[in-house]
Design a protein around this motif. Structure first.
Motif: not given
Ligand code: DC
Length: 210
Positions: A89-91, A111-113, A35-37
């Motif tokens: 973006v997620r897809n 990550g988050r999900d 996501y950062r990239a």
């Molecule tokens: O873990 P991070 O702070 O490097 O992630 C940056 C952003 O990317 C975070 O605020 C939300 C998104 N992210 C996401 O939505 N799903 C993920 N699996 C990882 C990161």
């Protein structure tokens, strides 16, 4: 063995996930970097973070240098958090993560999900968290060490904004999977947090084998 490590910003999930990968000799993916990239790509190409289509186009990250320190900056993290709410973006980033999780022999992803969407069948799921104040303080100390001039209050505001966006989005919000183990690192040092995480993985694998 697939290990999913989820949690909010600066919870320590990256450090913990890397330590688990080392201990169990598994490949590791920091999915936040994807996501950062995409965010960095978008910023460098002058794209508008308010446009879902521009953000989706920026998900062609084949030219991004993953060692670029700019990827770790707060600015890029903030844009990453904003564009990660877009379903397109997620897809666009989904397949790469699922493919990594399906590697023969297993993998660790943070990550988050991960435990909810990317690898819902993961063998072990950890949800790493800490209070916003403790997470902001860790990030504040880290930024100071990097020589950046920031105030604790600004970092705390940023952490709270990131939490609200990551938890509040409709697609794949940050939420603890029902079958995840909660690891609260608020009062734990790094080594203690790693030891608890490894013990949790060992407990989960023993229970799965039984
Ligand atoms: O873990 P991070 O702070 O490097 O992630 C940056 C952003 O990317 C975070 O605020 C939300 C998104 N992210 C996401 O939505 N799903 C993920 N699996 C990882 C990161």
């Amino acid at each position: 063995m697939i290990v999913a490590v989820d949690g909010p910003a600066a919870s320590g999930k990256g450090t913990i996930a890397k330590a688990i990968a080392r201990k169990f000799e598994l490949p590791y993916m920091d999915t936040g970097l994807l996501y950062r990239a995409a965010a960095l790509n978008l910023l460098q190409s002058g794209g508008d973070p308010e446009s879902e289509f521009a953000a989706a186009r920026a998900c062609d990250i084949s030219q991004i240098d993953f060692d670029d320190p700019e990827l770790k900056s707060e600015g890029v993290g903030g844009v990453a958090s904003r564009i990660s709410g877009y379903p397109l973006v997620r897809n666009a980033l989904l397949e790469r993560q699922r493919h990594f999780a399906a590697r023969p022999g297993g993998a660790v992803l943070d990550g988050r999900d991960i435990g909810t969407v990317i690898a819902p069948d993961a063998d072990v799921k950890l949800f790493v968290t800490a209070t916003p104040e403790v997470r902001a303080n860790r990030r504040f100390e880290e930024l100071k060490r990097m020589g950046l001039h920031v105030t604790f209050d600004d970092v705390l505001i940023d952490i709270r904004a990131r939490d609200a966006r990551d938890q509040g989005r409709e697609t794949a919000p940050l939420v603890m999977a029902e079958d995840a183990v909660l690891l609260d690192t608020t009062t734990l040092g790094v080594e203690a947090a790693i030891a608890e995480a490894i013990a949790a993985v060992e407990r989960s694998t023993a229970a799965n084998d039984a």
